[in-house]
Design an enzyme around this catalytic site. Structure first.
Site, PDB file in Angstrom:
ATOM      1  N   LYS A  79     -15.754  -0.995   5.824  1.00  0.00           N
ATOM      2  CA  LYS A  79     -14.291  -1.553   5.243  1.00  0.00           C
ATOM      3  C   LYS A  79     -13.779  -3.060   5.958  1.00  0.00           C
ATOM      4  CE  LYS A  79     -10.464  -1.938   3.683  1.00  0.00           C
ATOM      5  NZ  LYS A  79      -9.939  -3.010   2.764  1.00  0.00           N
ATOM      6  N   GLU A 130      -2.247 -10.077  10.814  1.00  0.00           N
ATOM      7  CA  GLU A 130      -3.316  -8.891  11.566  1.00  0.00           C
ATOM      8  C   GLU A 130      -4.482  -9.327  12.031  1.00  0.00           C
ATOM      9  OE1 GLU A 130      -3.052  -5.913   8.213  1.00  0.00           O
ATOM     10  OE2 GLU A 130      -2.255  -4.792   9.543  1.00  0.00           O
ATOM     11  N   VAL A 154       0.837  -1.521  -0.155  1.00  0.00           N
ATOM     12  CA  VAL A 154       0.094  -0.019   0.086  1.00  0.00           C
ATOM     13  C   VAL A 154       0.889   1.404  -0.030  1.00  0.00           C
ATOM     14  CG1 VAL A 154      -1.352   1.332   1.431  1.00  0.00           C
ATOM     15  CG2 VAL A 154      -2.084  -1.067   1.108  1.00  0.00           C
ATOM     16  N   GLY A 155       2.033   1.272   0.759  1.00  0.00           N
ATOM     17  CA  GLY A 155       2.623   2.394   0.944  1.00  0.00           C
ATOM     18  C   GLY A 155       3.430   3.009  -0.538  1.00  0.00           C
ATOM     19  N   SER A 199      -4.166  -9.207   1.937  1.00  0.00           N
ATOM     20  CA  SER A 199      -2.833  -8.774   2.601  1.00  0.00           C
ATOM     21  C   SER A 199      -2.491  -9.754   3.783  1.00  0.00           C
ATOM     22  CB  SER A 199      -3.095  -7.372   3.244  1.00  0.00           C
ATOM     23  OG  SER A 199      -4.247  -7.352   4.138  1.00  0.00           O
ATOM     24  N   ASN A 207     -12.944  -7.377   4.952  1.00  0.00           N
ATOM     25  CA  ASN A 207     -11.743  -8.085   5.332  1.00  0.00           C
ATOM     26  C   ASN A 207     -12.306  -9.254   6.300  1.00  0.00           C
ATOM     27  OD1 ASN A 207     -10.671  -4.949   5.740  1.00  0.00           O
ATOM     28  ND2 ASN A 207      -9.469  -6.278   4.420  1.00  0.00           N
TER      29      ASN A 207
END
Ligand SMILES: NC(=O)C1=CN([C@@H]2O[C@H](COP(=O)(O)OP(=O)(O)OC[C@H]3O[C@@H](n4cnc5c(N)ncnc54)[C@H](OP(=O)(O)O)[C@@H]3O)[C@@H](O)[C@H]2O)C=CC1
Ligand SMILES: CC(C)(CO)C(=O)C(=O)O
Length: 323
Positions: free
Chosen positions: A192, A274, A29-30, A262, A196
């Site tokens: 959002k 995560e 993403v960065g 991700s 996920n």
């Protein structure tokens, strides 16, 4: 699901000059967002924890080199950036404190480009100066190597509908990334999280890409997880309904079956997952409000058993994990 509240009357005023931005976390993403800030005419530095040569973004079969400086130590970058965009995994957030404290001055906006619903809690211990802008990331990207990012789909970031959100929209105004400002950020964040809540754990646990959700029993499990997430989100004040769970399944159906998540990328690379940010958030909200979340609890146990995750305390920066 995200409901756009963008309107011409809410348009941002032009930023006075090219802005100086630092992107902490030169991952999937960065790198994509740094590319967009650079394309919009601003000065960008990628802040990585290890040297990085020639970062590139691949899109539709075309690979473009991102020609911006890469720093590996905070002292290499001038303090007082206009924008600090943090795009590390949530469990690495506490370790960005050195970057944030060096780069952020009183007028700096620190944008949290991370999944989850509690960006403010996560970043509050790290900000000595500046203001936080939570950002919901509708960009699907994957690191094929340390310097090669594949941008698969999605070009949208959702931020609160306030003055900082308006400036952020202006920052990216001349890029291919759309910034949507949402008046009800709790609903936006839970919307959002829904994207996920089933896809990330189920792809990571099975080590399969999105096609795994086309299998009828997995689809049923996905629907169960989404229904629990909707109930937990509603109890937290998010304006969600069963229609949002069905729309999320429709979103999954519409994706290229070879798309991942991700969390799958982390599982395949042996990195921490995560899970606390996503499934843990549903379970905690369920427990807070007495909403039953048995499927999410079971999935959380399975994710924890994979090892390498991060505790809630580590996510909140209270108990940083060793680097
Ligand atoms: N990838 C996606 O499609 C999506 C991701 N997101 C969310 O966006 C966030 C970022 O995810 P993603 O881009 O996939 O993550 P990646 O793992 O691809 O990138 C994270 C980057 O952060 C770097 N990093 C970690 N700690 C530090 C530190 N202390 N200083 C500087 N850099 C550091 C990592 O460095 P190193 O290279 O050394 O590991 C890595 O380059 C997550 O919250 C994720 O859930 C949301 C939507 C989609
Ligand atoms: C929306 C989705 C599933 C896109 O990749 C995502 O947020 C993730 O992979 O973490």
């Amino acid at each position: 699901m995200t409901r756009s509240t963008r309107s011409p009357s809410a348009a941002a005023l032009p930023l006075e000059r090219p802005q100086r931005a630092a992107v902490v976390g030169a991952g999937a993403v960065g790198t994509v967002v740094a590319e967009a800030v650079h394309a919009a005419g601003h000065r960008v530095t990628l802040c990585a924890r290890r040297p990085l040569e020639s970062p590139t973004v691949e899109r539709d079969g075309v690979r473009s080199r991102l020609d911006v400086p890469v720093a590996t130590r905070a002292a290499e970058v001038d303090p007082g950036a206009d924008w600090v965009l943090v795009a590390t995994k949530a469990q690495d957030t506490p370790h960005t404190v050195g970057w944030i404290r060096h780069l952020a001055g009183p007028s700096t906006r620190v944008v949290a480009l991370q999944n989850g619903i509690d960006h403010h809690d996560r970043f509050a211990p790290l900000l000595a100066s500046g203001r936080l802008v939570p950002a919901l990331v509708y960009i699907s990207a994957e690191r094929l190597s340390r310097s090669h990012v594949l941008h698969r789909w999605g070009r949208r970031l959702v931020v609160p509908r306030d003055a900082d959100g308006a400036d952020f929209a202006e920052l990216l105004g001349r890029s291919s990334i759309e910034v949507v400002r949402h008046a009800d950020f709790t609903t936006a964040a839970w919307g959002k999280l829904l994207t996920n809540a089933a896809a990330n754990p189920l792809t990571a646990l099975t080590q399969q890409r999105m096609h795994v959700l086309h299998q009828s029993d997995m689809r049923e499990l996905a629907h169960g997880l989404l229904t629990e997430a909707v109930a937990a989100g509603r109890a937290e004040g998010a304006a969600l309904s069963g229609a949002d769970a069905r729309q999320t399944l429709d979103l999954y159906d519409g994706l290229n079956p070879q798309t991942g998540t991700s969390m799958l990328a982390d599982r395949l690379a042996g990195r921490p997952l995560e899970y606390d940010l996503i499934t843990g958030a549903v379970v905690r909200a369920g427990d807070r409000h007495g909403v039953p979340v048995p499927l999410s609890r079971a999935v959380l146990a399975l994710l924890r058993a994979q090892g390498g995750g991060a505790s809630r305390d580590a996510l909140l920066g209270l108990q940083p994990r060793p680097s």
